[in-house]
Write a protein that holds these residues in place. Structure first.
Motif, PDB file in Angstrom:
ATOM      1  N   ASP A  73       0.832  -1.206   0.000  1.00  0.00           N
ATOM      2  CA  ASP A  73       0.000   0.000   0.000  1.00  0.00           C
ATOM      3  C   ASP A  73       0.866   1.255   0.000  1.00  0.00           C
ATOM      4  O   ASP A  73       0.601   2.222  -0.722  1.00  0.00           O
ATOM      5  N   ALA A  74       1.909   1.243   0.814  1.00  0.00           N
ATOM      6  CA  ALA A  74       2.795   2.405   0.903  1.00  0.00           C
ATOM      7  C   ALA A  74       3.459   2.686  -0.440  1.00  0.00           C
ATOM      8  O   ALA A  74       3.574   3.848  -0.858  1.00  0.00           O
ATOM      9  N   ARG A  75       3.890   1.648  -1.115  1.00  0.00           N
ATOM     10  CA  ARG A  75       4.568   1.847  -2.403  1.00  0.00           C
ATOM     11  C   ARG A  75       3.587   2.331  -3.470  1.00  0.00           C
ATOM     12  O   ARG A  75       3.959   3.138  -4.337  1.00  0.00           O
ATOM     13  N   ARG A  76       2.367   1.870  -3.429  1.00  0.00           N
ATOM     14  CA  ARG A  76       1.361   2.354  -4.379  1.00  0.00           C
ATOM     15  C   ARG A  76       1.083   3.837  -4.186  1.00  0.00           C
ATOM     16  O   ARG A  76       0.986   4.593  -5.154  1.00  0.00           O
ATOM     17  N   VAL A  77       0.974   4.262  -2.917  1.00  0.00           N
ATOM     18  CA  VAL A  77       0.708   5.670  -2.637  1.00  0.00           C
ATOM     19  C   VAL A  77       1.909   6.521  -3.026  1.00  0.00           C
ATOM     20  O   VAL A  77       1.760   7.604  -3.615  1.00  0.00           O
ATOM     21  N   LEU A  78       3.117   6.047  -2.731  1.00  0.00           N
ATOM     22  CA  LEU A  78       4.315   6.805  -3.091  1.00  0.00           C
ATOM     23  C   LEU A  78       4.409   6.995  -4.600  1.00  0.00           C
ATOM     24  O   LEU A  78       4.881   8.033  -5.075  1.00  0.00           O
ATOM     25  N   GLU A  79       3.932   6.025  -5.351  1.00  0.00           N
ATOM     26  CA  GLU A  79       4.003   6.107  -6.807  1.00  0.00           C
ATOM     27  C   GLU A  79       3.087   7.202  -7.360  1.00  0.00           C
ATOM     28  O   GLU A  79       3.431   7.880  -8.325  1.00  0.00           O
ATOM     29  N   VAL A  80       1.907   7.383  -6.745  1.00  0.00           N
ATOM     30  CA  VAL A  80       0.945   8.353  -7.276  1.00  0.00           C
ATOM     31  C   VAL A  80       1.041   9.713  -6.594  1.00  0.00           C
ATOM     32  O   VAL A  80       0.483  10.691  -7.095  1.00  0.00           O
ATOM     33  N   LEU A  81       1.738   9.788  -5.470  1.00  0.00           N
ATOM     34  CA  LEU A  81       1.780  11.026  -4.693  1.00  0.00           C
ATOM     35  C   LEU A  81       2.366  12.205  -5.482  1.00  0.00           C
ATOM     36  O   LEU A  81       1.791  13.304  -5.451  1.00  0.00           O
ATOM     37  N   PRO A  82       3.489  12.035  -6.183  1.00  0.00           N
ATOM     38  CA  PRO A  82       4.014  13.182  -6.950  1.00  0.00           C
ATOM     39  C   PRO A  82       3.033  13.688  -7.999  1.00  0.00           C
ATOM     40  O   PRO A  82       2.956  14.902  -8.247  1.00  0.00           O
TER      41      PRO A  82
END
Length: 453
Positions: A271-280
């Protein structure tokens, strides 16, 4: 501040605005400025700091109060008629915690502060009903320590997880005026208020005698800037996370934000990696950029519960030692409680500790020839102020390190008062007997309190 009958009248109005905003979360307010009358401005004046730095006009609270009623009536008429001109803010720079960079601070005039406070009072009554519980910065009855305790509690309940540190690059300097106006208009479309906000956003900035007109950003230091910054990140981050991100997560997720300082905690690393991918992409949509190096994932799993003296090393089953992360000047890490349980501990971040000692040393240098008793009194006040913020459960060693560093800095500069007045450690200890040094003190305890009988 002493409450007056006018204060109670304003409080009644604020309560009505808040109740309406709470009962109608989708309502757009088109008429709010009528609440701002002379009683409202008197209350705004009462709530405005009187000892703040002076703006470009050089006038302070004393000069303004000399003819208060006439000044407030003139301010009210200009604000309502649209003839009010937002003066330029005076820009000063203060050092940041890292990298030798500075943070620009904008100082409005005193009259501008009063009007900004009046508008903040209106908008706050509306937006406090909309803001999520994950937001703590610059909000009534909320503090940095509440944010820290919420974060600590969430991580403990999750038994650790993956932490996503979020760092927005030069947030206050890059807020897009167009996006901000559109976001405010989703809830407030009062013409008078929008016109005033627009004037403040486009007010000039005076620095070194020259005035410039930045096309983006909201100056830190203004009364209304923290609220506008919160509104911006409410839509950009908080609402998006709570309503779109969390329902899609496989495990529990928690966001804690204080102004532009935010941390997310996830049970599931995926979940953390998915959010980090879309955050920028999410921040870029609103003209904001994340700091590539400081926005990072931290493995913060609770260490394996096995006995022995090797608790601080890699565990016997190959588990890597958990990382650490910083928020609001504290480094968060796993440690043992007195009962031997794994708990999340918070200690003063190294850069903050070094900078605090450097500030004490700089103060001692500037006030080198002040009477020793006056120096001691001022240094004791600085120590108590430091402990009032950093004095949390488990941080006693960092507090002691600061107290010791302050003693060393004081001795260093006392030793330079003259060629003959050498201050060795023996003399320093005798001086401290005469002028006792405050002991490190914990102000914010996470330990359960016993119920009152």
């Amino acid at each position: 501040m002493v409450e007056t009958s006018g204060s109670r009248t304003v409080s009644t109005k604020l309560g009505r605005i808040a109740e309406l905003a709470r009962e109608a979360p989708g309502m757009v307010f088109t008429t709010l400025a009528h609440n701002i009358d002379i009683e409202w401005l008197r209350e705004a004046y009462r709530r405005t700091r009187k000892d703040g730095a002076r703006g470009v006009d050089g006038k302070g609270a004393e000069e303004y109060a000399a003819n208060l009623e006439e000044n407030l009536l003139s301010l009210l008429e200009r604000a309502k008629s649209g003839t009010y001109r937002a003066p330029a803010v005076r820009r000063v720079h203060i050092p940041k915690a890292k990298g030798g960079e500075t943070r620009p601070i904008g100082i409005p005039t005193f009259e501008d502060k009063v009007l900004q406070r009046a508008v903040v009072m209106v908008l706050e009554a509306v937006y406090e009903q909309d803001f999520f519980d994950c937001s703590y910065g610059f909000r009534p009855r909320r503090s940095a320590h509440q944010a820290l305790e919420t974060l600590r509690t969430a991580v403990m309940e999750m038994k650790g997880g993956t932490v996503l540190e979020i760092d927005v690059r030069k947030y206050f300097d890059t807020v897009d005026h167009g996006h901000l106006t559109e976001l405010v208009r989703q809830r407030v479309r009062d013409g008078v208020l929008l016109r005033l906000i627009g004037k403040w956003l486009h007010a000039g900035v005076m620095e070194d005698g020259a005035i410039s007109y930045p096309g983006e950003g909201t100056p830190q230091g203004g009364v209304i800037s923290p609220l506008l910054a919160n509104v911006y990140l409410h839509y950009v981050l908080d609402e998006w996370f709570e309503r779109e991100v969390k329902p899609r997560m496989k495990g529990r997720a928690q966001l804690v934000r204080y102004a532009d300082d935010a941390v997310m905690v996830f049970v599931d690393e995926r979940d953390a990696r998915r959010v980090l991918e879309v955050l920028p992409k999410r921040f870029g949509k609103f003209g904001l950029a994340l700091h590539a190096e400081k926005t990072r994932l931290v493995s913060f799993q609770r260490p394996s519960l096995w006995p022995g003296k090797d608790d601080d090393r890699d565990s016997r089953d190959g588990q890597q030692r958990p990382g650490t992360f910083d928020m609001l000047g504290f480094t968060h890490y796993w440690g043992r409680s007195r009962k031997g349980n794994w708990v999340v501990r918070q200690k003063t971040a190294k850069d903050r500790l070094c900078r605090a000692i450097q500030r004490v040393s700089q103060w001692c240098r500037v006030h080198l020839h002040d009477p020793v008793r006056e120096q001691w009194q001022s240094l004791c006040a600085k120590l108590r102020g430091h402990d009032a913020y950093y004095g949390v459960t488990g941080n006693i060693r960092s507090l002691a390190a600061f107290h010791h560093g302050a003693i060393c800095a004081w001795r260093k500069w006392l030793n330079r008062r003259s060629d003959r007045a050498r201050m060795n450690w023996g003399k320093m200890m005798r001086l401290l007997e005469r002028y006792p040094w405050p002991q490190p003190r914990i102000f914010h305890s996470y330990l359960p309190r016993a119920a009152k009988p």
